[in-house]
Design a protein around this motif. Sequence first.
Motif, mmCIF file in Angstrom:
data_model
loop_
_atom_site.group_PDB
_atom_site.id
_atom_site.type_symbol
_atom_site.label_atom_id
_atom_site.label_comp_id
_atom_site.label_asym_id
_atom_site.label_seq_id
_atom_site.Cartn_x
_atom_site.Cartn_y
_atom_site.Cartn_z
ATOM 1 N N MET A 1 11.408 -1.288 3.026
ATOM 2 C CA MET A 1 10.802 -2.185 2.160
ATOM 3 C C MET A 1 9.440 -1.642 1.743
ATOM 4 S SD MET A 1 11.566 -5.222 0.616
ATOM 5 C CE MET A 1 12.702 -6.131 1.782
ATOM 6 N N THR A 2 9.287 -1.628 0.560
ATOM 7 C CA THR A 2 7.727 -1.196 -0.045
ATOM 8 C C THR A 2 7.393 -2.394 -0.927
ATOM 9 O OG1 THR A 2 8.254 1.108 -0.170
ATOM 10 C CG2 THR A 2 6.490 0.383 -1.396
ATOM 11 N N VAL A 3 6.129 -2.766 -0.780
ATOM 12 C CA VAL A 3 5.899 -4.040 -1.373
ATOM 13 C C VAL A 3 4.467 -3.719 -2.291
ATOM 14 C CG1 VAL A 3 5.067 -6.375 -1.167
ATOM 15 C CG2 VAL A 3 6.545 -5.448 0.432
ATOM 16 N N VAL B 1 6.452 -0.948 6.865
ATOM 17 C CA VAL B 1 6.372 -1.785 5.505
ATOM 18 C C VAL B 1 5.317 -0.857 4.902
ATOM 19 C CG1 VAL B 1 5.819 -3.582 3.849
ATOM 20 C CG2 VAL B 1 7.204 -4.015 5.906
ATOM 21 N N LYS B 2 5.666 -0.331 3.555
ATOM 22 C CA LYS B 2 4.657 0.450 2.796
ATOM 23 C C LYS B 2 3.939 -0.550 1.911
ATOM 24 C CE LYS B 2 6.127 5.157 3.700
ATOM 25 N NZ LYS B 2 6.833 6.527 3.383
ATOM 26 N N ALA C 1 -7.454 -2.400 3.644
ATOM 27 C CA ALA C 1 -7.164 -1.448 4.817
ATOM 28 C C ALA C 1 -7.334 -2.077 6.197
ATOM 29 C CB ALA C 1 -8.273 -0.159 4.423
ATOM 30 N N ARG C 2 -8.250 -2.872 6.209
ATOM 31 C CA ARG C 2 -8.448 -3.550 7.394
ATOM 32 C C ARG C 2 -7.313 -4.398 7.777
ATOM 33 N NH1 ARG C 2 -13.559 -5.591 5.173
ATOM 34 N NH2 ARG C 2 -15.073 -4.015 5.319
ATOM 35 N N TYR C 3 -6.704 -5.183 6.908
ATOM 36 C CA TYR C 3 -5.726 -6.129 6.900
ATOM 37 C C TYR C 3 -4.445 -5.491 7.256
ATOM 38 C CZ TYR C 3 -2.359 -10.007 6.082
ATOM 39 O OH TYR C 3 -1.353 -10.896 6.377
ATOM 40 N N MET C 4 -3.957 -4.282 6.735
ATOM 41 C CA MET C 4 -2.788 -3.668 6.797
ATOM 42 C C MET C 4 -2.827 -2.915 8.096
ATOM 43 S SD MET C 4 -1.286 -4.981 4.430
ATOM 44 C CE MET C 4 -1.809 -5.743 3.062
ATOM 45 N N ARG C 5 -4.206 -2.485 8.467
ATOM 46 C CA ARG C 5 -4.087 -1.713 9.820
ATOM 47 C C ARG C 5 -3.923 -2.533 10.994
ATOM 48 N NH1 ARG C 5 -8.653 1.739 12.586
ATOM 49 N NH2 ARG C 5 -9.396 0.020 13.588
ATOM 50 N N GLU C 6 -4.592 -3.632 10.888
ATOM 51 C CA GLU C 6 -4.357 -4.743 11.879
ATOM 52 C C GLU C 6 -2.862 -5.014 12.333
ATOM 53 O OE1 GLU C 6 -8.816 -6.386 11.090
ATOM 54 O OE2 GLU C 6 -7.180 -7.783 10.842
ATOM 55 N N HIS D 1 0.976 -2.204 8.919
ATOM 56 C CA HIS D 1 1.616 -1.707 7.552
ATOM 57 C C HIS D 1 0.791 -0.484 7.145
ATOM 58 C CE1 HIS D 1 3.274 -5.677 8.585
ATOM 59 N NE2 HIS D 1 2.245 -6.140 7.986
ATOM 60 N N ILE D 2 1.625 0.545 6.368
ATOM 61 C CA ILE D 2 1.044 1.325 5.555
ATOM 62 C C ILE D 2 0.446 1.194 4.488
ATOM 63 C CG2 ILE D 2 1.409 3.632 5.037
ATOM 64 C CD1 ILE D 2 3.709 3.948 7.468
ATOM 65 N N LEU D 3 -0.938 0.958 4.262
ATOM 66 C CA LEU D 3 -1.318 1.167 2.819
ATOM 67 C C LEU D 3 -1.317 2.249 2.261
ATOM 68 C CD1 LEU D 3 -2.950 -0.881 0.885
ATOM 69 C CD2 LEU D 3 -4.890 -0.312 1.864
ATOM 70 N N ARG D 4 -0.872 2.361 0.983
ATOM 71 C CA ARG D 4 -0.919 3.621 0.055
ATOM 72 C C ARG D 4 -1.696 2.843 -1.353
ATOM 73 N NH1 ARG D 4 4.611 6.586 -0.257
ATOM 74 N NH2 ARG D 4 5.086 4.629 -1.612
ATOM 75 N N LEU D 5 -2.623 3.725 -1.344
ATOM 76 C CA LEU D 5 -3.919 3.588 -2.170
ATOM 77 C C LEU D 5 -3.444 4.406 -3.726
ATOM 78 C CD1 LEU D 5 -6.296 3.129 0.273
ATOM 79 C CD2 LEU D 5 -6.232 1.353 -1.295
ATOM 80 N N ILE D 6 -3.279 4.048 -4.755
ATOM 81 C CA ILE D 6 -2.755 4.825 -5.713
ATOM 82 C C ILE D 6 -3.697 4.777 -6.905
ATOM 83 C CG2 ILE D 6 -0.853 4.654 -7.541
ATOM 84 C CD1 ILE D 6 0.742 3.075 -5.707
ATOM 85 N N GLU D 7 -4.029 5.928 -7.418
ATOM 86 C CA GLU D 7 -4.749 6.156 -8.562
ATOM 87 C C GLU D 7 -4.259 5.561 -9.624
ATOM 88 O OE1 GLU D 7 -6.868 10.278 -7.397
ATOM 89 O OE2 GLU D 7 -5.453 10.353 -8.985
#
Length: 347
Positions: free
Chosen positions: A133-135, A173-174, A192-197, A200-206
């Motif tokens: 699942m990617t959200v 989950v990404k 970043a803090r929330y997903m790290r805790e 989950h893998i946060l992916r920051l998109i340009e």
Amino acid sequence: MKSCASFFNIAMTQPLDTLGRPLRDLRISVTDRCNFRCTYCMPKEVFGRGYQFLPREELLSFEEIARLAAVFAGLGACKLRLTGGEPLMRRDLEGLVAMLSQVPGIDDLALTTNGSFPLERIAALQAAGLKRMTVSLDALDDAVFKAMNDVDFPVAAVLDWIEASAAAGLGPVKVNMVVQRGVNEGEILPMARYMRERGHILRLIEFMDVGSTNGWRLDDVVTARQIYEIVHAEMPLEPLQPNYRGEVAERYRYADGGGEIGIIASVSQPFCGDCTRARLSADGKLFTCLFAIQGADLRALLREGAGNAELSAAIASVWQRRADRYSELRSQQTAGLPKVEMSYIGG
Ligand code: SF4
């Protein structure tokens, strides 16, 4: 049995494009509709009340999608991703997931959603055979998120979807976050803090010049380098090897072992050289680049009674002529090209 990872493990039957890239990933848009109006994708001014979405009879049926997926698998595709618009807007998507999970040669079946649906659907999707699942979530701050989705949808419900997806085993989950200067770069660290805790893998998109309606300007792009520095300053990062050649995100781990984060840099660090992605629109057109202007009509072939060999030959010939590398060629001139909308062919 071929595996997705082996970029070079190419059987004779698998076509290469003009840059030597195999076809590995098929992104299937099952609808051009969405219940959000994200300003960088489906601005309300364009996708308003009178907008003509694809009528039902023009959409590929689930049987047609599954048949095409099997033909693509025969040509090397081994990863499927369901997209849209918002794929969960398509009724009984679980039925399609069940069909696609039976396609030989496919070893990864993922879904990208805005996570705004009843949580019960997660268990049904997983039972049907969904693997990952990617959200999409662009902010933790409710006001910022509501301004970006432009339908007043609250953050909390999407966070519940993320947690429930992880609990159902569809993780890690990404979480995809599009970063726009002057809009949500202040949300990079809270996200970043929330997903790290929570693992989950946060992916920051340009912010990208997808389509031709989102008012993209280079000045509004927070580059991968800038994103990296914002996170690294508070939570030091170390680079990670890609999981496989052609992976979209630059991967990093938190130096203190706190998990993983990714940055997708289509604008400042293009990755076209390893791009193995094909896209199928909801009305059955094959696109060989996210920034394409036109696609090849596979639905017509299907509905004219073409056999699988004919379909396979048609797809292979399109792929073998492929020379796309838009992000490497991006310029002020290309930004104005009549590119297809991301909501039509999926991200
Ligand atoms: S711009 Fe086109 S060719 Fe380049 S990585 Fe994106 S989809 Fe692939």
